[in-house]
Motif scaffolding. Sequence first.
Motif, PDB file in Angstrom:
ATOM      1  N   VAL A 152       0.906  -1.263  -0.187  1.00  0.00           N
ATOM      2  CA  VAL A 152       0.090   0.175   0.123  1.00  0.00           C
ATOM      3  C   VAL A 152       0.852   1.143   0.044  1.00  0.00           C
ATOM      4  O   VAL A 152       0.454   2.216  -0.666  1.00  0.00           O
ATOM      5  CB  VAL A 152      -0.880  -0.019   1.107  1.00  0.00           C
ATOM      6  CG1 VAL A 152      -1.767   1.409   1.330  1.00  0.00           C
ATOM      7  CG2 VAL A 152      -1.995  -1.049   1.011  1.00  0.00           C
ATOM      8  N   ASN A 174      -7.554   1.109   2.754  1.00  0.00           N
ATOM      9  CA  ASN A 174      -6.942   0.048   3.242  1.00  0.00           C
ATOM     10  C   ASN A 174      -6.466   0.241   4.522  1.00  0.00           C
ATOM     11  O   ASN A 174      -6.209  -0.684   5.225  1.00  0.00           O
ATOM     12  CB  ASN A 174      -5.618   0.164   2.298  1.00  0.00           C
ATOM     13  CG  ASN A 174      -5.890   0.022   0.689  1.00  0.00           C
ATOM     14  OD1 ASN A 174      -6.517   0.676   0.108  1.00  0.00           O
ATOM     15  ND2 ASN A 174      -5.465  -1.149   0.201  1.00  0.00           N
ATOM     16  N   THR A 229      -5.523   5.928  -0.011  1.00  0.00           N
ATOM     17  CA  THR A 229      -5.317   4.441   0.736  1.00  0.00           C
ATOM     18  C   THR A 229      -6.051   4.443   2.000  1.00  0.00           C
ATOM     19  O   THR A 229      -5.739   3.551   2.917  1.00  0.00           O
ATOM     20  CB  THR A 229      -3.689   4.295   0.823  1.00  0.00           C
ATOM     21  OG1 THR A 229      -3.149   5.125   1.862  1.00  0.00           O
ATOM     22  CG2 THR A 229      -3.196   4.180  -0.546  1.00  0.00           C
TER      23      THR A 229
END
Length: 319
Positions: free
Chosen positions: A190, A200, A197
């Motif tokens: 990531v 995530n 992100t």
Amino acid sequence: MAEAPQPNSTFPRPVFFILTGIPGLGGAQAWLTLVFAPMYLLALLGNGALLLVVQVDSTLHQPMFLLLAMLAATDLGLATSIAPGLLAVLWLGPRPVPYTACLVQMFFVHTLTAVESGVLLTMACDRAVAIGRPLHYPILVTKARVGYAALAHALKALAICVPFPLLVARFEHFQAKTINHAYCAHMAVVELVIGNTRANNLYGLTLSLAVSGVDILGIAGSYGLIAHAVLRLPTREARAKAFGTCSSHICVILAFYVPGLFSYLTHRFGHHTVPKPVHILLSNIYLLLPPALNPLIYGVRTKQIRDRFLETFTFRKGQ
């Protein structure tokens, strides 16, 4: 050669990532194979032998030993999911890994870690019933229910870990192709993507707290019931014997959760104070140490398994 990340550089989704191993160690990281290779060998031989003993000895086809076999199978998968690639990177230097293979490894590492945590919770509940309600144990804990528990852990792990590779696969552009890690860890990948992100990060944090947190609370609750039952026993010898049946499981729990929690906390909150090579080293130890230690702990401390090992060895030696 692995390219270093460049400011404002953008790469389309790569065909290959480059795993660098443990950054900052250079050629010295090859010496770490002397640590990780024996750990992997112990994991293969120990867990394989434990599975074989449980399979061939019909007297061990009981819930407690079936749970040990479940743990051994999970340990074999977890160690094999990272050890071959880890040893190749440490010994040969940075190596390419296909994009799809990287996502597959990410999935299996997280899935098997979740399964192992669930198995440890089930083993704690098994010990709580065995000590707290010994007369009802054969009725409450059966082979069929162990099988249902195994299926439930597998389905739960699949459901919660499938999003990890999917959340990464949605990104089309990356700022680098080099993963400064020894395996395809979710957050290590990531860090390379270009885009938002937050999903995530939140999913990784929520999952870690939900899965590990719930399992740890369940284990703590089980051992609270065990402690309550043990303290009610009339003699010191009886209390020591009852607690001794849990000692192996306690060692396994500590070997799994202590390095894991330390690795997690250093990654989430100590990345400015704990050097990255230390964090990566800890994350690899966390995944390989329990599979290497668990069969040794149970093989030494569980009388039935220890006796079966000795009988097999003596029989073959006498042939």
